[in-house]
Motif scaffolding. Structure first.
Motif, PDB file in Angstrom:
ATOM      1  N   HIS A  21       0.631  -1.129   0.186  1.00  0.00           N
ATOM      2  CA  HIS A  21       0.123   0.334   0.072  1.00  0.00           C
ATOM      3  C   HIS A  21       0.827   1.297  -0.327  1.00  0.00           C
ATOM      4  O   HIS A  21       1.591   1.567   0.382  1.00  0.00           O
ATOM      5  N   THR A  22       0.853   1.728  -1.153  1.00  0.00           N
ATOM      6  CA  THR A  22       1.669   3.215  -0.917  1.00  0.00           C
ATOM      7  C   THR A  22       0.864   4.203  -2.189  1.00  0.00           C
ATOM      8  O   THR A  22      -0.250   3.854  -2.509  1.00  0.00           O
ATOM      9  N   HIS A  23       2.001   5.504  -1.919  1.00  0.00           N
ATOM     10  CA  HIS A  23       0.438   6.493  -2.387  1.00  0.00           C
ATOM     11  C   HIS A  23       1.110   7.093  -3.922  1.00  0.00           C
ATOM     12  O   HIS A  23       2.454   7.551  -3.087  1.00  0.00           O
ATOM     13  N   GLU A 109      -8.713   2.549  -1.089  1.00  0.00           N
ATOM     14  CA  GLU A 109      -9.187   2.290   0.231  1.00  0.00           C
ATOM     15  C   GLU A 109     -10.307   3.443   0.983  1.00  0.00           C
ATOM     16  O   GLU A 109     -10.318   4.133   0.870  1.00  0.00           O
ATOM     17  N   HIS A 150      -9.523   1.184   4.781  1.00  0.00           N
ATOM     18  CA  HIS A 150      -8.826   2.258   6.858  1.00  0.00           C
ATOM     19  C   HIS A 150      -9.863   1.935   7.303  1.00  0.00           C
ATOM     20  O   HIS A 150     -11.024   2.142   7.367  1.00  0.00           O
ATOM     21  N   HIS A 174      -5.826  -1.757   5.501  1.00  0.00           N
ATOM     22  CA  HIS A 174      -4.037  -1.639   5.584  1.00  0.00           C
ATOM     23  C   HIS A 174      -3.485  -0.131   7.003  1.00  0.00           C
ATOM     24  O   HIS A 174      -4.844   0.113   7.892  1.00  0.00           O
ATOM     25  N   CYS A 175      -2.271  -0.938   6.990  1.00  0.00           N
ATOM     26  CA  CYS A 175      -1.737   0.333   8.346  1.00  0.00           C
ATOM     27  C   CYS A 175      -2.728  -0.115   9.546  1.00  0.00           C
ATOM     28  O   CYS A 175      -2.819   0.339   9.850  1.00  0.00           O
ATOM     29  N   SER A 196       2.934  -1.005   8.505  1.00  0.00           N
ATOM     30  CA  SER A 196       3.555  -0.088   8.063  1.00  0.00           C
ATOM     31  C   SER A 196       4.656   0.543   9.564  1.00  0.00           C
ATOM     32  O   SER A 196       4.696   0.298  10.575  1.00  0.00           O
ATOM     33  N   GLU A 222       3.758  -2.367   4.030  1.00  0.00           N
ATOM     34  CA  GLU A 222       3.400  -1.726   3.611  1.00  0.00           C
ATOM     35  C   GLU A 222       3.979  -0.196   3.867  1.00  0.00           C
ATOM     36  O   GLU A 222       4.677  -0.347   5.268  1.00  0.00           O
ATOM     37  N   ASP A 224       2.810   3.067   2.968  1.00  0.00           N
ATOM     38  CA  ASP A 224       1.746   4.165   3.061  1.00  0.00           C
ATOM     39  C   ASP A 224       2.291   5.278   2.769  1.00  0.00           C
ATOM     40  O   ASP A 224       1.653   6.292   3.006  1.00  0.00           O
TER      41      ASP A 224
END
Length: 278
Positions: A21-23, A109, A150, A174-175, A196, A222, A224
């Motif tokens: 999971h990244t942006h 998410e 999320h 995630h996270c 994360s 991840e 994030d």
């Protein structure tokens, strides 16, 4: 995260890894060249693939371009719960179309966020978030893709919606930032928990306790990015290349070789997302 702090140095390579999971757009990626530059930095330290995540319609469109720009990039599309007010019928049609892209590997998410309502102007209220979450759950089930959640200060709300709607076959928190009780509930349901850089924070006592309860087959890692840069670079800009710092910190916490965690989390991510080339 402060743009004034220098970026962390490249860690010692640790392979194989998948950034679950990244942006990339928020990391500064724009065109195909900048996407490749970021992913090249990641691959140089062992990160073989990244899943870049959308949180609004603009970024959802960007994600589906990004996954075509580099074979190491996969994507997920949804409206972030704080932006659930924007889930109009037109937005639903756009997200559903984008989610069908073969390299979009999850719906997300989405979820619930009880931290920001009342603090962030324009943040969707809990009822609106709940309705949007339910719609994304249904979408994930209809198209047969994982649901990426999320969850911020909303354990009970998230569990209630998942019970009411029925969870998809694959669910990814995630996270993950909840406590041991929530971790046990998720593990018992067969859901995936993604850790994360926050797991490296010494003051994250409840999370660090919860991490020890996650079976290898249900654990992802991840960045994030550009948020949650791992210790000792907390507050500096994050990128997928920083993932080995988190995995080594997690290995220290669990008393497990980082190399084993790399293999296990990569296998879990490949299985969860249906990746065959990692």
């Amino acid at each position: 995260m402060s743009r004034n702090r220098p970026a962390p140095p490249a860690p010692e390579p640790l392979a194989p890894l998948i950034d679950a999971h990244t942006h990339l757009d928020a990391c500064g990626a724009g065109d195909a060249d900048s996407i490749r530059t970021i992913v090249d930095r990641a691959e140089a330290v062992g990160v073989r693939a990244v899943v870049t995540i959308a949180d609004d319609l603009e970024s959802a469109r960007w994600v589906t371009d990004a996954v075509d720009a580099d074979p190491r990039v996969y994507g997920a599309v949804a409206l972030h719960p704080t932006r659930a007010d924007a889930l109009t019928d037109e937005a639903k049609a756009i997200i559903e179309r984008l989610a069908e892209h073969p390299r979009v590997v999850a719906v997300g998410e989405t979820g619930m966020d009880m931290y920001w309502p009342g603090k962030l102007e324009g943040c969707a209220d809990p009822v609106t978030q709940r309705d949007a979450f339910a719609w994304h759950i249904d979408l994930a089930k209809r198209i047969g893709k994982p649901l990426m959640i999320h969850n911020r200060d909303a354990d009970a709300d998230v569990l209630d919606v998942l019970r009411a709607e029925g969870a998809p076959d694959t669910v990814i928190f995630h996270c993950f930032s909840s406590d041991a009780a929530m971790a046990r509930t998720c593990v018992a349901n067969g859901w995936m928990l993604s850790l994360s850089g926050s797991v490296s924070f010494r003051n994250a006592t409840a999370l660090r306790e919860a991490a020890s309860l996650i079976p290898a087959q249900q654990m992802l890692v991840e960045t994030d990015a550009p948020f949650l840069t791992p210790h000792p670079y907390r507050g500096a800009p994050n990128e997928p290349y920083c993932l080995p710092y988190t995995v080594r910190a997690l290995g220290e916490l669990l008393g497990k070789p980082a190399e084993d965690l790399a293999q296990e989390t990569t296998s879990a991510a490949a299985r969860a997302y249906g990746l065959t080339s990692c």
